[in-house]
Enzyme design. Structure first.
Site, PDB file in Angstrom:
ATOM      1  N   LYS A 121      28.601  49.439  45.068  1.00 58.89           N
ATOM      2  CA  LYS A 121      28.912  48.116  45.614  1.00 58.89           C
ATOM      3  C   LYS A 121      28.416  47.981  47.049  1.00 58.89           C
ATOM      4  O   LYS A 121      27.735  47.018  47.407  1.00 58.89           O
ATOM      5  CB  LYS A 121      30.418  47.865  45.570  1.00 58.89           C
ATOM      6  CG  LYS A 121      30.821  46.456  45.999  1.00 58.89           C
ATOM      7  CD  LYS A 121      32.189  46.403  46.636  1.00 58.89           C
ATOM      8  CE  LYS A 121      32.138  46.847  48.088  1.00 58.89           C
ATOM      9  NZ  LYS A 121      33.418  46.655  48.796  1.00 58.89           N
ATOM     10  N   ASP A 139      32.679  43.400  43.700  1.00 55.16           N
ATOM     11  CA  ASP A 139      33.994  43.836  44.164  1.00 55.16           C
ATOM     12  C   ASP A 139      35.051  43.221  43.261  1.00 55.16           C
ATOM     13  O   ASP A 139      34.734  42.653  42.207  1.00 55.16           O
ATOM     14  CB  ASP A 139      34.210  43.466  45.627  1.00 55.16           C
ATOM     15  CG  ASP A 139      34.311  41.957  45.852  1.00 55.16           C
ATOM     16  OD1 ASP A 139      34.151  41.178  44.894  1.00 55.16           O
ATOM     17  OD2 ASP A 139      34.553  41.553  47.011  1.00 55.16           O
TER      18      ASP A 139
END
Length: 220
Positions: A121, A139
């Site tokens: 991420k 996320d």
């Protein structure tokens, strides 16, 4: 609504209403963004923005951070989530950044994830924001909103969500779509009680269509 129509509605709405969406983290260079994103894991951007001014003043570049102690870094970030681990990650990240990348934040995913505290991420955020690549960082907000809207189907992992979004979004929108999803999840499509009554995109939201009858929808 067909998937392609849902994606079109999503892009059309946000391209019109928030075409220049960007991260709410405060930073002035790639190094500062990397530090801020590492700190932001399971913590709010608001909290990180309160912590980073003093942190960046003390450690304005990787060299000073790499030379610091974990205990000293901890003293600057004690109010964020998991400060012990993050202090270790930040010092290790800076040391590796200097040792392997001459202090320059790398562009490639395979290089970024070598840095302590950097997962897929975070690497996608850097690739997207710093290097303008069509990378989709997933996320909790992106994961939740993409599934609720119906942009993703049976996507049970962040990687599965990422792959579906990248596959179906126009390439030129992928970078900004990441921020569209985050901001919508942060302010409207909340985890526990989504604000469907004020949401402007219920007309293509799968969650809304499943959870509100026509009668109820007329009152929302």
């Amino acid at each position: 609504m067909l998937k392609k129509d849902r994606y079109k509605a999503f892009v059309d709405y946000f391209s019109t209403h928030n075409p220049d969406a960007e991260t709410e983290l405060h930073y002035s260079n790639p190094y500062e963004l990397l530090v801020a994103v590492i700190l932001s894991a399971q913590c709010t951007d608001k909290r990180i923005n309160q912590v980073t001014p003093a942190l960046f003043a003390r450690y304005p570049e990787p060299e000073s951070l790499a030379a610091s102690s974990v205990d000293e870094v901890f003293s600057y970030i004690r109010s964020v989530s998991y400060p012990n681990n993050k202090a270790k990650h930040l010092v290790g990240m800076a040391q590796k950044l200097l040792a392997e990348f001459d202090g320059i934040v790398p562009e490639k995913m395979e290089d970024l994830v070598k840095l302590p505290g950097v997962g897929r991420k975070t690497a996608n955020v850097i690739s997207s924001v710093v290097y303008d690549n069509p990378a989709m960082a997933v996320d909790t907000h992106v994961f939740r909103v993409a599934n609720r809207l119906g942009l993703t189907q049976r996507a049970t992992t962040p990687l599965a969500v990422e792959k579906q979004l990248v596959k179906h979004l126009p390439e030129e929108t992928i970078k900004v779509a990441h921020h569209w999803l985050i901001l919508h999840g942060r302010y409207i499509c909340l985890a526990r009680r989504p604000k469907c009554e004020i949401c402007p995109i219920t007309y293509f939201c799968q969650y809304f269509s499943k959870n509100f009858s026509k009668q109820t929808a007329g009152n929302v």
